[in-house]
Design a protein around this motif. Sequence first.
Motif, PDB file in Angstrom:
ATOM      1  N   GLU A 275      35.640  96.933  66.305  1.00  0.00           N
ATOM      2  CA  GLU A 275      34.699  98.037  66.136  1.00  0.00           C
ATOM      3  C   GLU A 275      34.525  98.871  67.398  1.00  0.00           C
ATOM      4  OE1 GLU A 275      31.115  96.395  64.550  1.00  0.00           O
ATOM      5  OE2 GLU A 275      32.050  95.980  62.595  1.00  0.00           O
ATOM      6  N   THR A 276      34.756  98.267  68.575  1.00  0.00           N
ATOM      7  CA  THR A 276      34.452  99.000  69.810  1.00  0.00           C
ATOM      8  C   THR A 276      35.702  99.157  70.675  1.00  0.00           C
ATOM      9  OG1 THR A 276      33.991  97.011  71.080  1.00  0.00           O
ATOM     10  CG2 THR A 276      32.163  97.932  69.823  1.00  0.00           C
TER      11      THR A 276
ATOM     12  N   TYR B  77      36.897 100.762  64.568  1.00  0.00           N
ATOM     13  CA  TYR B  77      37.228 101.497  65.789  1.00  0.00           C
ATOM     14  C   TYR B  77      38.229 102.610  65.443  1.00  0.00           C
ATOM     15  CZ  TYR B  77      39.229 102.682  70.294  1.00  0.00           C
ATOM     16  OH  TYR B  77      39.680 103.383  71.375  1.00  0.00           O
TER      17      TYR B  77
END
Lengths: 111, 568
Positions: free
Chosen positions: B524-525, B544
């Motif tokens: 996600e990051t 992401y």
Amino acid sequence: MLTIDSLREYGADVDDGMKRCLNNEGFYLDLVKSVIPDTRIAELEAAIADGDLDKAFETAHALKGMYSNLALTPLSAPVTEITELLRSRTQTDYSGLIDTIKKKKAELDSL
Amino acid sequence: MEKTARREKNIRRQVLVVDDELVNRRLLGFIVSRDYEVIYAENGIRALELIRKNERLLSLILLDLLMPEMDGYELLEILKADPALKRIPVIVLTSEKTAEVKSLQLGAADFIPKPYDMPEVILARVRRSIELAEDNIIIHETETDVLTGLYTKQFFYQYCRQHDRYCIDMKMDALVLNINRFHLVNELHGREYGNRVLMLLADNIRTLLNETNGLACRCEADSFFIYTPHRDDYGELLAEYAERFRSAIESSRISFRLGIYENVDMSIDIEQRFDRANLACTNRRSTYTSSYAVYDTQLHERELYNEKLISDMDKALEEKQFRVFYQPKYNIKGDKPVLASAEALIRWIHPELGMVSPGAFIPLFEENGLVQKLDHFVWREAAAQIKRWKDKYGRTVPVSVNVSRIDIYDAQLEEKLREIVRSNGLEPNEYLLEITESAYTDNSEQIIDKVNLLRKDGFRVEMDDFGSGYSSLNMLAALPIDALKLDMQFIRTICSSEKDLKMVELVIGIARFLNVPVIAEGVETEEQYLLLKKIGCDIIQGYYFSKPVSPEEFNKLIEAEQKEELLC
């Protein structure tokens, strides 16, 4: 001869009595005839004479039920009257009522 | 009259006329004999003889009060005190108003005045008294359970409803009380012992009812329903019951489970209230100790929701409520991430419930086998999509689809997949299959055979959720797979947990050893992305880069990449 007409003439509420017998004339007359030999009016008179008002009440009460069911009004009316007096054990002269009852019974017997 | 005829079913009931006066006896008998068989007595003593003799046959007594020998009152008292005789209704014949009250107090059903009413009236009263008495007997005999003396279910519900009508504001609890493993109690100790247990429990329930003014029934076998004003001490009550059983029944290891639906909703049916208590009782699975469970509205709503999903699925397939979304996977080995493939993910756009998450329905459908239908749907859709992209962009975006545990056992699996691929003009190597790791550990031999067959056909197989199951290193070495897909759980904590980072490094090491790429999903990051890139992860899937998107949205991702290629 005991017939519906003679009973009506005598004062019985024949229609009422007949209804209770499902309008069976023979059965009604048979029941009325069966009360003729009944001796309890004499017993009632004797009990009153003896001062035995308990027994007198029981007898009167029984007669009242019987005569009312047969709608023999000339008898059931004075018998009802005497029953109510006896219920309260009223000390009174019953001879008048007894005479009426006896007279009406005799009339019935003679039909 | 019709009703009477039907009820009587050709039985000519017997009526006793008791009167000392012959004329009255005959007259009444004459009336009543039109519909009934009549017997006569001239006083109480004679009447009692006849009543005892004809106890079973006698339907009604017509009783004069003033009689010699034994009068009507005395007879009424004798009848009232005798359990066998008190069921016979008595109509009192009287010319006295005062006698009526006394007779009713002594249990008379009705009275007929003297001089007699019209015959129709007498017959109607006789008929009604008999009907009432018979109904009463029928109700009494059917309203209670023979063994325990508690109500039977239908009567219980009826009395509960009656209770609610009179006590509208009272907070009530619906309880279902069962004996744990009762069938075994019966089998081990015999039915007689089992019956003793049931009777003892019924006695305990009666004690409770006496305290609380509640109602109870034996619903079936060892299941008791109790409707009682609300209380908070059910734990203590159960402990008390268990204690009483220990002292009353030797070597007793009887335990109970109690389902409670507290402060019932008066707006739902009584049956539904006990369904809820029953649900709580059934969910209580402890079988060796006494325990209780309280009905939970949320739990129930979840169950209803699940049930709705299950029953709506076929229609949803027909009406195309399911849609397949695609989440891209990017290869991050080079300088720039490159679109490598996609994962097909199902979405349910329910007409009433809106978007239903796969997390809500996939586990349900896995449980009941419906998931196979869904899988087939996704397989076909994904293959058609690969073809569409191929036609539109002249390139293959391989799509991975989920193969559920239940599909593995399908003997026609390879054939079905081959057919899907073939009918879309694709090669098997353009089609990826994801099989969860735990499926391998469930039945490793069968699955290894199956995966070998699939790979022989040219399909590529990715092991999904790797790290969540318990694969042995030994088994891994023998595994026929084309990629390892890391369990999302590791990625979530990879930046914060040294241990998880080490685990991921380890897995990457294993993948190197097996010579297969590692895919990380749930990324996600940027931090996660950079870290995974650093330690040698090959392929990334996650928010992401992109959430799962519709085919139309996915087109844009392909087009964006193509534009960039042109620029280069």
